[in-house]
Design a protein around this motif. Structure first.
Motif, PDB file in Angstrom:
ATOM      1  N   ILE A  35      18.180 108.229  27.517  1.00 33.99           N
ATOM      2  CA  ILE A  35      17.588 106.798  27.208  1.00 33.99           C
ATOM      3  C   ILE A  35      18.443 106.007  26.376  1.00 33.99           C
ATOM      4  O   ILE A  35      18.242 104.842  26.623  1.00 33.99           O
ATOM      5  CB  ILE A  35      16.080 107.457  26.425  1.00 33.99           C
ATOM      6  CG1 ILE A  35      15.361 106.294  26.385  1.00 33.99           C
ATOM      7  CG2 ILE A  35      16.459 107.800  25.033  1.00 33.99           C
ATOM      8  CD1 ILE A  35      14.692 105.789  27.671  1.00 33.99           C
ATOM      9  N   ILE A  36      19.523 106.732  25.862  1.00 34.07           N
ATOM     10  CA  ILE A  36      20.283 105.670  25.034  1.00 34.07           C
ATOM     11  C   ILE A  36      20.979 104.873  25.853  1.00 34.07           C
ATOM     12  O   ILE A  36      21.368 103.698  25.510  1.00 34.07           O
ATOM     13  CB  ILE A  36      21.117 106.751  24.055  1.00 34.07           C
ATOM     14  CG1 ILE A  36      21.671 105.749  22.973  1.00 34.07           C
ATOM     15  CG2 ILE A  36      22.102 107.208  24.949  1.00 34.07           C
ATOM     16  CD1 ILE A  36      20.621 104.962  21.920  1.00 34.07           C
ATOM     17  N   GLY A  37      21.405 105.401  27.170  1.00 34.82           N
ATOM     18  CA  GLY A  37      22.344 104.638  27.929  1.00 34.82           C
ATOM     19  C   GLY A  37      21.518 103.411  28.557  1.00 34.82           C
ATOM     20  O   GLY A  37      22.067 102.314  28.526  1.00 34.82           O
ATOM     21  N   VAL A  38      20.107 103.527  28.778  1.00 33.75           N
ATOM     22  CA  VAL A  38      19.272 102.421  29.099  1.00 33.75           C
ATOM     23  C   VAL A  38      18.877 101.440  28.039  1.00 33.75           C
ATOM     24  O   VAL A  38      19.018 100.566  28.045  1.00 33.75           O
ATOM     25  CB  VAL A  38      18.048 102.915  29.788  1.00 33.75           C
ATOM     26  CG1 VAL A  38      17.045 101.855  30.083  1.00 33.75           C
ATOM     27  CG2 VAL A  38      18.245 104.072  30.712  1.00 33.75           C
ATOM     28  N   SER A  39      18.771 101.993  26.739  1.00 29.98           N
ATOM     29  CA  SER A  39      18.370 101.147  25.923  1.00 29.98           C
ATOM     30  C   SER A  39      19.818 100.343  25.131  1.00 29.98           C
ATOM     31  O   SER A  39      19.482  99.203  24.448  1.00 29.98           O
ATOM     32  CB  SER A  39      17.683 101.815  24.543  1.00 29.98           C
ATOM     33  OG  SER A  39      18.501 102.912  24.164  1.00 29.98           O
ATOM     34  N   LEU A  40      20.827 100.874  25.428  1.00 23.98           N
ATOM     35  CA  LEU A  40      22.027 100.261  24.962  1.00 23.98           C
ATOM     36  C   LEU A  40      22.135  98.780  25.496  1.00 23.98           C
ATOM     37  O   LEU A  40      22.725  98.159  24.658  1.00 23.98           O
ATOM     38  CB  LEU A  40      23.143 100.864  25.376  1.00 23.98           C
ATOM     39  CG  LEU A  40      23.913 102.079  24.343  1.00 23.98           C
ATOM     40  CD1 LEU A  40      25.016 102.877  25.034  1.00 23.98           C
ATOM     41  CD2 LEU A  40      24.234 101.408  23.177  1.00 23.98           C
ATOM     42  N   ILE A  41      21.674  98.350  26.594  1.00 26.70           N
ATOM     43  CA  ILE A  41      21.575  97.291  27.227  1.00 26.70           C
ATOM     44  C   ILE A  41      20.883  96.071  26.223  1.00 26.70           C
ATOM     45  O   ILE A  41      21.604  95.070  25.644  1.00 26.70           O
ATOM     46  CB  ILE A  41      21.021  97.208  28.596  1.00 26.70           C
ATOM     47  CG1 ILE A  41      21.723  98.029  29.766  1.00 26.70           C
ATOM     48  CG2 ILE A  41      20.940  95.423  29.092  1.00 26.70           C
ATOM     49  CD1 ILE A  41      21.376  98.067  30.912  1.00 26.70           C
ATOM     50  N   GLY A  42      19.802  96.410  25.796  1.00 26.63           N
ATOM     51  CA  GLY A  42      19.054  95.452  24.926  1.00 26.63           C
ATOM     52  C   GLY A  42      19.455  95.666  23.449  1.00 26.63           C
ATOM     53  O   GLY A  42      19.407  94.628  22.789  1.00 26.63           O
ATOM     54  N   MET A  43      19.824  96.837  23.043  1.00 29.14           N
ATOM     55  CA  MET A  43      20.420  97.131  21.665  1.00 29.14           C
ATOM     56  C   MET A  43      21.608  96.158  21.318  1.00 29.14           C
ATOM     57  O   MET A  43      21.802  95.864  20.491  1.00 29.14           O
ATOM     58  CB  MET A  43      20.688  98.566  21.743  1.00 29.14           C
ATOM     59  CG  MET A  43      20.930  99.197  20.332  1.00 29.14           C
ATOM     60  SD  MET A  43      21.491 100.722  20.129  1.00 29.14           S
ATOM     61  CE  MET A  43      20.134 101.751  20.585  1.00 29.14           C
TER      62      MET A  43
END
Length: 470
Positions: A35-43
């Motif tokens: 999930i961190i790989g997905v959330s990194l875009i917005g983060m």
């Protein structure tokens, strides 16, 4: 040690419930690390992350897993599987909740590290508990299910991330991380009431508690003499120590478990953590569509595990791991062609790699639990996990840098080289443990052959410090 009533018990509701409870941790692990790989875009947009920041965040959890496996595997062998089973999940809940409120890069890094420590602790806890409760002929398959749960968790993370990004855009990265806190709490509730391992109890001299646990779980009565005889069979009362993992035959086994594990997950972790980025480098699935492509690849990883689950108990551990590593290298070599590789070939290669990786994947937690005795079983699993994460953390940290400086083709060829090292390690050191009791698989190999009075061939055990072959 070997307790006959456990080794020969038919699968029942208790085994199924325990398997699902133990699988909850790996499911969360796959979810949290993906999930961190997905959330990194917005983060990245909100916290203004640099490439180095993204690499550090991606690697922080893996460094935490290294520490968690190295330290808490040994703690699990001292305090017991049941107690540690609950503590590490509570930490996962807390770390996930706090991550929602992170406003600085350093906060995200620290919290990802803490989550990683809890994940690293969960690997030896859940796998040793399940290994010590299940019958011999089903052990490989049931331990493999835990790995299957890992990939299901990873696939679920990408699907959830895709849906959230479609609905709310990049600003929903905090809700993506919050979803892991909810799942962690649910798994924690599911694990309540899990019994302690009888093998660990006997190893600690608590035979009465072991009898009660077996009676409660399996409905069978075992005499004190039988339990003591089981302990003597494995020589567990000798109480192996941490340093024994780095001496003689156990050193070879430690290196084998850690190195093949490392060679299997280093390319895989990089792929799952930065799946959308890698697919984008091939010109496929840029933006949120990359999350859907990564979810598809994760599902194929799951599908690759399914036939491997049957093969490890039918044809054996050694042929499965050797042939799987050999086949895994082929699609990575093809992807070495870089962005010039046609779209259909890219997808086919990623799917082929995912399918072939099923063999080593389902054995990641099987081998460490079978090759070491009860007193250091969780310790060995933790050390193998820690060794593997050295490569995984380095690979995850270096992958964005490699993509920007060397390109996607060279990056894939490096992955192929790592995979071939895993094949060589397996050819040299993989042992066959199919259908044998934990007492037999964890015993030191024989040194010399002698004849019994009846004319039967016997073997003299290797002394504790001697280095033996497969």
């Amino acid at each position: 040690m070997s307790i006959r009533v456990i080794d020969e018990a038919p699968l029942n509701g208790f085994h199924r419930k325990l398997t699902w409870a133990c699988a909850g941790g790996p499911f969360l692990d796959g979810y949290l690390l993906s999930i961190i790989g997905v959330s990194l875009i917005g983060m990245s947009n909100e916290l203004h992350l640099t490439t180095a920041d993204e690499s550090l965040i991606g690697a922080a959890a893996l460094v935490g897993i290294f520490i968690g496996g190295l330290c808490f595997g040994a703690v699990t062998d001292r305090l017991g599987r049941e107690a540690m089973y609950t503590i590490d999940l509570a930490v996962l809940v807390g770390g996930s909740v706090l991550s929602v409120f992170a406003d600085e890069t350093w906060q995200v890094v620290i919290l990802r590290f803490i989550v990683g420590v809890a994940i690293g602790a969960d690997y030896p806890i859940a796998t040793s508990l399940l290994a010590e409760w299940v019958p011999n002929k089903h052990r490989g398959r049931l331990l493999g299910i835990l790995i299957l749960a890992w990939y299901i968790g990873a696939a679920a993370a990408y699907v959830v991330g895709y849906v959230m990004a479609e609905i709310g855009g990049n600003g929903t990265w905090r809700w993506m991380i919050a979803s892991s806190a909810v799942l962690s709490a649910l798994v924690l509730l599911m694990r309540i009431g899990t019994p302690e391992s009888p093998l660990w109890l006997v190893n600690k001299g608590r035979t009465e508690d072991a009898q009660k646990a077996i009676k409660h779980a399996l409905g069978r009565t075992v005499s004190t003499n039988d339990l003591l005889a089981a302990a003597a069979t494995e020589q567990s009362l000798q109480q192996h120590r941490f340093r024994d993992l780095f001496q003689g035959t156990y050193l070879r086994r430690t290196l084998f478990c850690g190195l093949f594990y490392m060679c299997q997950i280093t390319p895989m972790f990089a792929l799952l953590t930065f799946g959308p980025t890698i697919l984008g480098s091939f010109g496929l699935g840029k933006g949120n569509a990359g999350n859907l492509g990564s979810a598809l690849i994760s599902v194929v990883f799951v599908l690759g595990c399914i036939p491997a689950l049957r093969m490890v108990d039918r044809i054996g551990r050694r042929p499965v791991i050797v042939w799987s590593f050999a086949l895994m290298a082929i699609p990575l070599v093809v992807l070495g062609g870089g962005s010039s590789v046609p779209f259909a070939v890219v997808i086919a290669c990623f799917c082929a790699y995912a399918l072939f990786s099923g063999g080593p994947t389902v054995l990641e937690w099987t081998y460490p639990n079978e090759l070491f005795p009860t007193s250091i079983r969780a310790t060995a699993g933790g050390v193998a996990t820690s060794i593997s994460r050295v490569g995984a953390a380095a690979g995850t940290y270096l992958l964005p840098i490699s993509l920007s400086r060397l390109g996607i083709g060279a990056t894939m060829l490096i992955g192929a080289g790592i995979t071939l090292v895993g094949w060589l390690v397996s050819v040299l050191w993989a042992e066959e443990t199919r259908g044998r009791t934990l007492a037999e698989t964890s015993a030191l190999p024989a040194k010399t052959k002698q004849r019994s009075p009846a004319g039967e061939e016997q073997r003299e055990p290797v002394r504790e410090g001697e280095f033996g072959g497969s």
